[in-house]
Design a protein around this motif. Sequence first.
Motif, short mmCIF file in Angstrom:
data_model
loop_
_atom_site.label_atom_id
_atom_site.label_comp_id
_atom_site.label_asym_id
_atom_site.label_seq_id
_atom_site.Cartn_x
_atom_site.Cartn_y
_atom_site.Cartn_z
N GLN A 1 0.84 -1.19 0.00
CA GLN A 1 0.00 0.00 0.00
C GLN A 1 0.88 1.24 0.00
O GLN A 1 2.10 1.16 0.22
CB GLN A 1 -0.93 -0.02 1.22
N GLN A 2 0.25 2.37 -0.26
CA GLN A 2 0.99 3.62 -0.34
C GLN A 2 1.76 3.88 0.95
O GLN A 2 1.26 3.67 2.05
CB GLN A 2 0.07 4.80 -0.67
N ASN A 3 3.02 4.28 0.77
CA ASN A 3 3.94 4.64 1.85
C ASN A 3 4.44 3.45 2.67
O ASN A 3 5.00 3.64 3.75
CB ASN A 3 3.31 5.68 2.79
N ASP A 4 4.25 2.24 2.18
CA ASP A 4 4.84 1.08 2.86
C ASP A 4 6.37 1.17 2.81
O ASP A 4 6.94 1.69 1.85
CB ASP A 4 4.40 -0.23 2.19
N VAL A 5 7.01 0.64 3.85
CA VAL A 5 8.47 0.60 3.92
C VAL A 5 8.91 -0.85 4.01
O VAL A 5 8.41 -1.60 4.86
CB VAL A 5 9.00 1.39 5.13
N ILE A 6 9.83 -1.25 3.14
CA ILE A 6 10.37 -2.62 3.14
C ILE A 6 11.82 -2.55 3.59
O ILE A 6 12.61 -1.74 3.07
CB ILE A 6 10.29 -3.25 1.73
N TYR A 7 12.16 -3.39 4.54
CA TYR A 7 13.54 -3.41 5.04
C TYR A 7 14.09 -4.83 4.96
O TYR A 7 13.49 -5.78 5.49
CB TYR A 7 13.62 -2.92 6.48
N VAL A 8 15.22 -4.98 4.28
CA VAL A 8 15.89 -6.27 4.15
C VAL A 8 17.07 -6.30 5.10
O VAL A 8 18.04 -5.54 4.94
CB VAL A 8 16.35 -6.50 2.70
N GLU A 9 16.99 -7.15 6.08
CA GLU A 9 18.03 -7.24 7.12
C GLU A 9 19.26 -7.96 6.59
O GLU A 9 19.15 -8.94 5.86
CB GLU A 9 17.46 -7.99 8.33
N PRO A 10 20.47 -7.51 6.94
CA PRO A 10 21.68 -8.23 6.54
C PRO A 10 21.81 -9.53 7.30
O PRO A 10 21.34 -9.66 8.44
CB PRO A 10 22.81 -7.25 6.90
N ASN A 11 22.44 -10.51 6.68
CA ASN A 11 22.62 -11.80 7.35
C ASN A 11 23.76 -11.73 8.38
O ASN A 11 24.43 -10.70 8.51
CB ASN A 11 22.89 -12.91 6.34
N GLY A 12 23.96 -12.81 9.09
CA GLY A 12 24.94 -12.85 10.17
C GLY A 12 26.34 -12.46 9.76
O GLY A 12 26.96 -11.58 10.38
N PRO A 13 26.90 -13.08 8.71
CA PRO A 13 28.26 -12.72 8.31
C PRO A 13 28.42 -11.25 7.93
O PRO A 13 29.44 -10.64 8.22
CB PRO A 13 28.49 -13.62 7.08
N GLN A 14 27.37 -10.67 7.31
CA GLN A 14 27.47 -9.27 6.92
C GLN A 14 27.46 -8.36 8.16
O GLN A 14 28.16 -7.35 8.20
CB GLN A 14 26.29 -8.91 6.01
N ILE A 15 26.67 -8.72 9.16
CA ILE A 15 26.64 -7.94 10.40
C ILE A 15 27.99 -8.02 11.10
O ILE A 15 28.53 -7.03 11.59
CB ILE A 15 25.52 -8.45 11.33
N GLN A 16 28.56 -9.23 11.13
CA GLN A 16 29.86 -9.41 11.78
C GLN A 16 30.96 -8.65 11.05
O GLN A 16 31.87 -8.09 11.67
CB GLN A 16 30.20 -10.89 11.84
N SER A 17 30.85 -8.59 9.72
CA SER A 17 31.89 -7.91 8.95
C SER A 17 31.92 -6.41 9.24
O SER A 17 32.93 -5.75 9.02
CB SER A 17 31.66 -8.13 7.45
N ALA A 18 30.80 -5.88 9.72
CA ALA A 18 30.75 -4.44 10.01
C ALA A 18 31.67 -4.08 11.17
O ALA A 18 32.09 -2.93 11.29
CB ALA A 18 29.32 -4.02 10.34
N SER A 19 31.99 -5.06 12.01
CA SER A 19 32.85 -4.79 13.16
C SER A 19 34.32 -5.09 12.86
O SER A 19 35.17 -4.84 13.70
CB SER A 19 32.39 -5.63 14.36
N TYR A 20 34.58 -5.59 11.68
CA TYR A 20 35.95 -5.91 11.33
C TYR A 20 36.75 -4.62 11.08
O TYR A 20 36.22 -3.63 10.58
CB TYR A 20 36.02 -6.79 10.08
N ASN A 21 38.02 -4.70 11.40
CA ASN A 21 38.92 -3.60 11.06
C ASN A 21 39.08 -3.53 9.55
O ASN A 21 39.24 -4.54 8.88
CB ASN A 21 40.28 -3.85 11.72
N ARG A 22 39.03 -2.32 8.97
CA ARG A 22 39.14 -2.18 7.53
C ARG A 22 40.48 -2.66 7.00
O ARG A 22 40.63 -2.97 5.82
CB ARG A 22 38.93 -0.71 7.14
N ASN A 23 41.48 -2.70 7.88
CA ASN A 23 42.80 -3.15 7.47
C ASN A 23 43.01 -4.64 7.74
O ASN A 23 44.13 -5.13 7.64
CB ASN A 23 43.87 -2.35 8.20
N ALA A 24 41.89 -5.34 8.06
CA ALA A 24 42.02 -6.75 8.43
C ALA A 24 42.61 -7.57 7.29
O ALA A 24 43.43 -8.47 7.51
CB ALA A 24 40.66 -7.31 8.83
N SER A 25 42.20 -7.26 6.04
CA SER A 25 42.71 -8.03 4.90
C SER A 25 44.22 -7.86 4.76
O SER A 25 44.93 -8.79 4.39
CB SER A 25 42.01 -7.58 3.62
#
Length: 262
Positions: free
Chosen positions: A220-244
Amino acid sequence: MLKSKFFVCIFCLTLLSSCVSREEMVYFQNLDQIGRGTDHLTYNNLEIKPNDQLAITVSADEIEAAMPFNLPYVGNSLGGQPGEVRIGGTPSLQKYLVNSQGEIQFPILGSVKVVGLNRKELSSLLETKISDYIKNPIVNIQISNFQITVLGEVGRPGTFTINDEYISLPKALGLAGDLTIYGKRKNVLVVRESIDGTKEHAYLDLTDAGIVNSPFYYLQQNDVIYVEPNGPQIQSASYNRNASVYISIASVLISLAVVLTR
């Protein structure tokens, strides 16, 4: 020998961590088990809400008789000589704004309660009222500010305007570029605002074809859909950017240690 075992272990761990089952990824897996009878869940049941903008046109056998029941078209004002106003561009039909009381101000008829009605019901109501003035009126209605918003793990998140007012959840996700590989397909959130301003929501499983029976399947008008990230993607957010970089250095050091200790 030790070096070979080390790289074999790394390779096996990589394969195990990358395995994803079919049940977690494929949409509508039990579609053949879904029966018919979902025709009532169509966009024709969209209820008009406060702040909706309605494009309403009235026609009849006698065109001139219907003109007083239509708002005038407007265009862009172009500058000219002092005191001169010229209209240019493509004219557009003025819209009726549904106020906080759920009413619109309609020519000749005055205030008309529209909130809670769907387009078909409102068309019938206006045709009945207008038939007191002209013969065989025909009323066409469109919700001109019909929008949906898609957020989260999709290719192109954003707000989309729907011209035909027909939009299902899969179609909305398609407009947003589909889910990324990191999106949870079994837990897609749909948030909806009801007529009284309260919020409703539902979590839908895209892998289950049974979602076609959900009242949230057609949006319906003005509905909001949100797709949640999976577990590995959530965990990757806490990784140091220099981890690689650190992992690459560690790999080189381990390989060097293995060679030196042979």
